[in-house]
Enzyme design. Structure first.
Site, PDB file in Angstrom:
ATOM      1  N   ILE A   1      87.886  65.845  47.550  1.00 31.21           N
ATOM      2  CA  ILE A   1      87.109  66.129  46.081  1.00 31.21           C
ATOM      3  C   ILE A   1      85.507  66.008  46.621  1.00 31.21           C
ATOM      4  O   ILE A   1      85.300  65.107  47.301  1.00 31.21           O
ATOM      5  CB  ILE A   1      87.484  65.157  44.903  1.00 31.21           C
ATOM      6  CG1 ILE A   1      87.406  63.607  45.197  1.00 31.21           C
ATOM      7  CG2 ILE A   1      88.780  65.425  44.513  1.00 31.21           C
ATOM      8  CD1 ILE A   1      87.743  62.616  44.158  1.00 31.21           C
ATOM      9  N   ASP A   2      84.797  66.519  45.744  1.00 27.24           N
ATOM     10  CA  ASP A   2      83.256  66.559  45.801  1.00 27.24           C
ATOM     11  C   ASP A   2      82.745  65.075  45.818  1.00 27.24           C
ATOM     12  O   ASP A   2      83.069  64.165  45.111  1.00 27.24           O
ATOM     13  CB  ASP A   2      82.361  67.282  44.989  1.00 27.24           C
ATOM     14  CG  ASP A   2      82.738  68.837  44.895  1.00 27.24           C
ATOM     15  OD1 ASP A   2      83.125  69.221  45.976  1.00 27.24           O
ATOM     16  OD2 ASP A   2      82.555  69.330  43.818  1.00 27.24           O
ATOM     17  N   MET A   3      81.514  64.807  46.496  1.00 27.88           N
ATOM     18  CA  MET A   3      80.860  63.553  46.693  1.00 27.88           C
ATOM     19  C   MET A   3      80.649  62.791  45.118  1.00 27.88           C
ATOM     20  O   MET A   3      80.882  61.674  45.126  1.00 27.88           O
ATOM     21  CB  MET A   3      79.559  63.674  47.378  1.00 27.88           C
ATOM     22  CG  MET A   3      78.779  62.307  47.545  1.00 27.88           C
ATOM     23  SD  MET A   3      77.088  62.403  48.467  1.00 27.88           S
ATOM     24  CE  MET A   3      76.111  63.140  47.401  1.00 27.88           C
TER      25      MET A   3
END
Length: 302
Positions: free
Chosen positions: A138-140
């Site tokens: 998942i994105d930062m």
């Protein structure tokens, strides 16, 4: 060393060589192409050129790409919010701001660095030394539930389920603008944005992408929604919701609205993850509570 030879068509005449190569070679950034040109690893008709060289029809471009340096990814004693763990898998609740695996500019402080310390040598090796144990990411600036695998058998099982779109993945988000409907489905292919390679976009030749959304509550100028993924393309929810004029609150890439609440990136939380356990073959489901900042925002926007 990897060598590539490209010939320029008439439609690309007059294009800068650094732009042309960035578009043609999707795994290379423009800055890296410029670095290769400066190091004389890119020649046109066997001649040295500069990054601003304008191409001519039938130019022959020779590109030499040096082998990447093997980096040592070190274990780091970073606290983990562990939701569940056994001999096959570990489920964590990832905080905002943490990168999942090492990449350019982020070789420490990642979830992988933390997992290497916590799991010792017990992580699957299918994705190589940079992404041990990582099946999905998942994105930062997205928070929430994520699974890592401790062995190749578990990794293969979960990768197969991801490929078959049988894993349950539910996210909660706050997006701009209230809805006039209770639910909907966005079925639109996603690929690299042709005018900005760092962004994703809905493009005709993109990979299939399907997002189901449900409105949990309309707020003051915003909406609290749940999104369930059929596919897992890069930035899928962010791109899809922006495409129907409901970009995520705080999204600095796909939303042009002012960041009134001084947020760190998009308001997006991976809430539920469910799959068939690789050893027991029983369906299991895990969830992570909304982070405090998300709960606080909901109170302010009611």
């Amino acid at each position: 060393m990897r060598s590539i030879v490209l010939e320029v068509d008439s439609e690309d005449e007059g294009t800068r060589i650094d732009k042309f190569l960035t578009d043609e070679l999707e795994d290379l950034s423009r800055s890296y192409v410029q670095k290769l040109i400066k190091e004389e690893q890119i020649l046109v008709n066997e001649r040295i050129v500069k990054a601003n060289y304008r191409l001519n029809t039938n130019d022959q471009i020779h590109v030499n790409i040096p082998d990447p340096k093997v980096l040592e990814i070190l274990p780091e004693n970073i606290p983990l919010d562990i939701v569940y763990e056994d001999d096959d898998i570990i489920i964590v609740n990832k905080p905002k701001g943490m990168v999942v695996h090492p990449a350019a500019g982020h070789y420490s402080g990642t979830l992988v660095n933390a997992l290497l310390y916590h799991c010792k040598n017990h992580l699957s090796g299918i994705n190589g030394i940079m992404r041990p144990g990582i099946v999905h990411r998942i994105d930062m600036d997205t928070t929430g539930i994520l699974v890592a695998c401790k062995n190749d058998k578990a990794h293969n099982s979960l990768a197969s389920q991801l490929g078959a779109h049988t894993i349950t993945r539910k996210y909660e988000a706050i997006c701009h603008n209230r809805f006039n409907v209770e639910s909907g489905t966005i079925d639109a292919p996603i690929g690299r944005n042709p005018s900005d390679r760092k962004k994703m976009a809905i493009v005709p030749n993109g990979r299939p992408a399907v997002t189901h959304y449900q409105v949990l509550e309309n707020l003051q100028g915003y909406a609290h929604i749940e999104c369930q993924l059929e596919t897992g393309r890069t930035h899928q929810i962010r791109v899809h919701m922006a495409s129907i004029k409901h970009p995520l609150l705080g999204d600095e890439v796909y939303c042009n609205a002012r960041n009134t609440y001084h947020l760190q990136g998009q308001t997006l939380h991976a809430k539920v993850l469910g799959f068939v356990h690789p050893s027991t073959r029983q369906y299991v489901e895990f969830s992570a509570p909304l982070p405090a900042y998300f709960e606080d925002l909901l109170k302010k926007l009611k």
